[in-house]
Design a protein around this motif. Sequence first.
Motif, PDB file in Angstrom:
ATOM      1  N   SER A   1       0.838  -1.206   0.000  1.00  0.00           N
ATOM      2  CA  SER A   1       0.000   0.000   0.000  1.00  0.00           C
ATOM      3  C   SER A   1       0.870   1.251   0.000  1.00  0.00           C
ATOM      4  N   GLY A   2       2.094   1.163   0.579  1.00  0.00           N
ATOM      5  CA  GLY A   2       3.018   2.290   0.512  1.00  0.00           C
ATOM      6  C   GLY A   2       3.476   2.578  -0.895  1.00  0.00           C
ATOM      7  N   ILE A   3       3.664   1.522  -1.693  1.00  0.00           N
ATOM      8  CA  ILE A   3       4.020   1.722  -3.102  1.00  0.00           C
ATOM      9  C   ILE A   3       2.886   2.433  -3.842  1.00  0.00           C
ATOM     10  N   PHE A   4       1.643   2.059  -3.535  1.00  0.00           N
ATOM     11  CA  PHE A   4       0.513   2.765  -4.141  1.00  0.00           C
ATOM     12  C   PHE A   4       0.548   4.247  -3.769  1.00  0.00           C
ATOM     13  N   LEU A   5       0.789   4.528  -2.482  1.00  0.00           N
ATOM     14  CA  LEU A   5       0.782   5.922  -2.031  1.00  0.00           C
ATOM     15  C   LEU A   5       1.966   6.713  -2.565  1.00  0.00           C
ATOM     16  N   ALA A   6       3.006   6.026  -3.019  1.00  0.00           N
ATOM     17  CA  ALA A   6       4.140   6.729  -3.611  1.00  0.00           C
ATOM     18  C   ALA A   6       3.803   7.297  -4.974  1.00  0.00           C
ATOM     19  N   VAL A   7       2.798   6.734  -5.624  1.00  0.00           N
ATOM     20  CA  VAL A   7       2.400   7.198  -6.958  1.00  0.00           C
ATOM     21  C   VAL A   7       1.585   8.480  -6.793  1.00  0.00           C
ATOM     22  N   LEU A   8       2.044   9.546  -7.394  1.00  0.00           N
ATOM     23  CA  LEU A   8       1.489  10.874  -7.154  1.00  0.00           C
ATOM     24  C   LEU A   8      -0.031  10.949  -7.356  1.00  0.00           C
ATOM     25  N   PRO A   9      -0.601  10.473  -8.481  1.00  0.00           N
ATOM     26  CA  PRO A   9      -2.065  10.573  -8.643  1.00  0.00           C
ATOM     27  C   PRO A   9      -2.834   9.797  -7.578  1.00  0.00           C
ATOM     28  N   VAL A  10      -2.329   8.621  -7.206  1.00  0.00           N
ATOM     29  CA  VAL A  10      -3.020   7.829  -6.171  1.00  0.00           C
ATOM     30  C   VAL A  10      -2.963   8.554  -4.845  1.00  0.00           C
ATOM     31  N   ASP A  11      -1.803   9.099  -4.503  1.00  0.00           N
ATOM     32  CA  ASP A  11      -1.661   9.782  -3.218  1.00  0.00           C
ATOM     33  C   ASP A  11      -2.591  10.989  -3.135  1.00  0.00           C
ATOM     34  N   ILE A  12      -2.689  11.745  -4.208  1.00  0.00           N
ATOM     35  CA  ILE A  12      -3.553  12.929  -4.198  1.00  0.00           C
ATOM     36  C   ILE A  12      -5.005  12.526  -3.932  1.00  0.00           C
ATOM     37  N   ASN A  13      -5.428  11.396  -4.480  1.00  0.00           N
ATOM     38  CA  ASN A  13      -6.828  10.975  -4.331  1.00  0.00           C
ATOM     39  C   ASN A  13      -7.104  10.284  -3.002  1.00  0.00           C
ATOM     40  N   THR A  14      -6.104   9.704  -2.382  1.00  0.00           N
ATOM     41  CA  THR A  14      -6.330   8.988  -1.123  1.00  0.00           C
ATOM     42  C   THR A  14      -5.780   9.725   0.089  1.00  0.00           C
ATOM     43  N   SER A  15      -5.131  10.860  -0.108  1.00  0.00           N
ATOM     44  CA  SER A  15      -4.578  11.615   1.018  1.00  0.00           C
ATOM     45  C   SER A  15      -5.692  12.009   1.988  1.00  0.00           C
ATOM     46  N   ASP A  16      -5.401  11.891   3.282  1.00  0.00           N
ATOM     47  CA  ASP A  16      -6.354  12.230   4.344  1.00  0.00           C
ATOM     48  C   ASP A  16      -7.605  11.366   4.308  1.00  0.00           C
ATOM     49  N   THR A  17      -7.480  10.136   3.775  1.00  0.00           N
ATOM     50  CA  THR A  17      -8.574   9.167   3.864  1.00  0.00           C
ATOM     51  C   THR A  17      -8.120   7.989   4.725  1.00  0.00           C
ATOM     52  N   TYR A  18      -9.042   7.077   4.953  1.00  0.00           N
ATOM     53  CA  TYR A  18      -8.714   5.913   5.784  1.00  0.00           C
ATOM     54  C   TYR A  18      -7.778   4.935   5.084  1.00  0.00           C
ATOM     55  N   PHE A  19      -7.509   5.123   3.809  1.00  0.00           N
ATOM     56  CA  PHE A  19      -6.491   4.307   3.154  1.00  0.00           C
ATOM     57  C   PHE A  19      -5.135   4.561   3.805  1.00  0.00           C
ATOM     58  N   VAL A  20      -4.866   5.807   4.152  1.00  0.00           N
ATOM     59  CA  VAL A  20      -3.603   6.159   4.812  1.00  0.00           C
ATOM     60  C   VAL A  20      -3.578   5.586   6.230  1.00  0.00           C
ATOM     61  N   VAL A  21      -4.722   5.624   6.910  1.00  0.00           N
ATOM     62  CA  VAL A  21      -4.788   5.044   8.257  1.00  0.00           C
ATOM     63  C   VAL A  21      -4.480   3.547   8.205  1.00  0.00           C
ATOM     64  N   ALA A  22      -5.050   2.849   7.223  1.00  0.00           N
ATOM     65  CA  ALA A  22      -4.770   1.418   7.076  1.00  0.00           C
ATOM     66  C   ALA A  22      -3.291   1.186   6.808  1.00  0.00           C
ATOM     67  N   HIS A  23      -2.707   1.982   5.901  1.00  0.00           N
ATOM     68  CA  HIS A  23      -1.293   1.815   5.557  1.00  0.00           C
ATOM     69  C   HIS A  23      -0.400   1.986   6.785  1.00  0.00           C
ATOM     70  N   ILE A  24      -0.595   3.054   7.532  1.00  0.00           N
ATOM     71  CA  ILE A  24       0.310   3.331   8.650  1.00  0.00           C
ATOM     72  C   ILE A  24       0.172   2.274   9.741  1.00  0.00           C
ATOM     73  N   HIS A  25      -1.031   1.727   9.928  1.00  0.00           N
ATOM     74  CA  HIS A  25      -1.183   0.695  10.958  1.00  0.00           C
ATOM     75  C   HIS A  25      -0.627  -0.649  10.501  1.00  0.00           C
ATOM     76  N   TYR A  26      -0.720  -0.958   9.218  1.00  0.00           N
ATOM     77  CA  TYR A  26      -0.097  -2.191   8.737  1.00  0.00           C
ATOM     78  C   TYR A  26       1.432  -2.101   8.832  1.00  0.00           C
ATOM     79  N   VAL A  27       1.962  -0.893   8.721  1.00  0.00           N
ATOM     80  CA  VAL A  27       3.412  -0.724   8.840  1.00  0.00           C
ATOM     81  C   VAL A  27       3.849  -0.697  10.295  1.00  0.00           C
ATOM     82  N   LEU A  28       3.151   0.079  11.135  1.00  0.00           N
ATOM     83  CA  LEU A  28       3.621   0.301  12.500  1.00  0.00           C
ATOM     84  C   LEU A  28       3.054  -0.698  13.508  1.00  0.00           C
ATOM     85  N   PHE A  29       1.830  -1.175  13.321  1.00  0.00           N
ATOM     86  CA  PHE A  29       1.340  -2.231  14.217  1.00  0.00           C
ATOM     87  C   PHE A  29       1.675  -3.598  13.636  1.00  0.00           C
TER      88      PHE A  29
END
Length: 812
Positions: A463-491
């Motif tokens: 999911s981090g690779i997806f967020l690295a792609v500029l168009p995907v990041d712009i559309n998912t920024s500040d959504t729960y997709f980012v919350v899922a990503h950070i918890h899969y990485v840190l938890f």
Amino acid sequence: MAVAHPTDVSHAHGGDHGHGHGGGAPTGSIWLRGSWVRAIWVSLLFACVAIGIATLIREALGFGDVYSSEVAATFGLTFWAIGFTVGIGCFDYWWGYLIGRPDWVEEDHSAHGAYSWRDYFKVNTDHKVIGIQYLVLTFIFFLIGGALAEGVRAELAQPGTQIASPGLYNGLFSAHATIMIFLFIIPSFAGLGNFVVPLMLGAQDMAFPRLNALSFWLLMPAGIMFIASFMVTPFDAGWTNYAPLSVQGPLGVTFFAIGVQFAGASSIATAVNFLVTIVTMRAPGMSFWRMPLLVWAQLVTSSLVVLGTPFIAGSQFMVLYDRVMHTGFFEPTKGGDVVLYQHIFWFYSHPAVYIMMLPGFGIISEVLSVHSRKPIFGYKLIAFSTVAIGVLGFTVWAHHMFVSGMSPWLRIPMMATTMLIAVPTGIKIFSWLATIWRGVIHLTAGMLFALGFMFTFVIGGLSGIFLAVLPVDINTSDTYFVVAHIHYVLFGGSVFTIYAGLYHWFPKMTGRMYDERLGRLHFWLTFVSFNVTFLPMHWLGLQGMPRRVADYEPRFGDLNMIISIGGFVLGASTLVFMYNVISSWARGPLAPANPWRALSLEWQVSSPPPIFNFDETPQVVGGPYEYGVPGARHAIVTVHTPEPEVAVPATATLTRGAPERREAILSSMKHILVVANQTVAGDAVIAAVRRRAGTEPVHVTVVVPQGDSGDGWVVDEAAARAAAESRLAQLLAALRAADIAAEGEVVSSDPYEAVLDQVESGHPPSEIIISTLPHTRSGWLRKDLVERVRDRTRLPVEHVVVNVPDPEATGR
């Protein structure tokens, strides 16, 4: 003096190693010596004096508003925390030196080591005690942060307002993230590293023991500040504390900004200690390419902390200046730049992601290699990839800012470096998979969490690779997709590795074995509930549900209810872990020195280790992961053991000792598995066992399989079993007469299955002896038994041929 793996489990943190406790210990009134009582009154005194002086200065300078809550909080909290460290006793040694105290001792070990449970509540210079202090404190913060997360999920279980107003909701998720990052994940790795790294290096302690103690006691005031913000108005700008929200926010933001300073100071002090210890205090023979991978990870992590933490400290100082001194760093009306804050903050905080991940990578390398009984695959590649992650970590910070309004030209290079940093991470994943491939995997609780980490972290990485792609990041920024990503990485990443490390080193830390059934229950509850909680958040994010908002559209209600239920179960799973730790520490079975048969240095001393770790400095002679390599050894460890008053043979000790003592002795010996039937009592078999017993203590298990009748012979099973039991008894009598601990049984399975049963048991062998008739008479050899066992177990296998002159032999 003996050179061997220690088998005496009587060593403990409080063992006598020539340093008496209390030789220079401060005495006198509890109000005046370093203690919790002095910490309370000194910290309050410092705070009151600081607030009073600040108020007097404002009055002298003619401020219309003499008392300012922002000024009072800034000076009061700062000097309260300093007073706490003074009162608890962190500076007593240095103060005694400065004033020339008559009883000052340069090499004062009075505050070193735990001789009772009370020593864990005092300033202590023993790295092992400090490690446990870190871990206990951070798990207290973990429970508090988890409770805040449960409050968040209770509010989000249904649309509308449930238990918290929008303002309180902002405070809940802000404090949750802050506590988990600054007070749990980062210091938990510091705690594990504190306990393990000096032992792995063959050192007696960290390079700066008193600075090590100070770094721990700085963490507690930071945590109290974060939590105490709820007593005023909680900080509500998220753990990122973004400007201008932080500049214009409530008083709790000041608590956050000062708490971060003390947490950061604790991290920097610990990192400097690790760097000096790793570079200068390695045992003779331990080159950089013989260091365990956890040490490599801690080396790179400490470098990131030293280089990066001043940036977050600077960002929070600038926020304080804007709030207290009205400087305008981040006030657009005064020429400030809010995007500048994000650049400064993320220049630390993205490397901080790797500060929270790299030690976990090191733990995974240790756990996977030990519990799959295989050398680590690509040792140097993993080490190089760790360094590469550390370097590239400072080149990707702006991918957090794609929608912040930063310079557009910076987006493309940041997208490229974000994708590039996945390469060294992928090297690690494939190296770990190759390590466990065809290994003899032991599914302990620690191993389960290591395998679970590989699953969850790969999802987070993808999911981090997806967020690295500029168009995907712009559309998912500040959504729960980012919350899922950070918890899969840190938890799914960091917390899973912390659990793996705690289960792996729990016997070494406590001298007790944990309950394996509860450990496995904890894993499955955590793994399933974690995925139920955070996997659906990807879908919510893609459908547009914003994060950091207390309410949402009704169409998201069903998934949020499922997520909240999963979150509640995830919280409950922690209680299983806490019960297992507390009950096992109090009354679990005594742990042997090396229950996992690991090669690294921390497992070559008693459990728990002696006060000063080693009687003599170890000599490193090989790598730390040479599992399955005949004759491989990582280090020579010299253990001084007093001569017993009455020599008792090992077999007598095993017979008369308590079950716990017997298990401890057996587990500390090298375990030899002998597999034979017709040839089991042969002289060559006895000679092979005695050769091994002549070099180190061994424990022999003899298995006589009866489940393979060979080449179709019709036999009397009862008579064959009686004959086998008679031959087994002859062998056991011969071994015990030579003072070799031995036991055995006749089993009904075939020889291959009998070997696997032993290898997959709770006390697997480290070497196998298979005895057969010559090839022309052996049904086992015609079925390639020896080669199949070698391929499957990856253990040293010796084939002993005995030519028994029996015309009715069944070929075994």
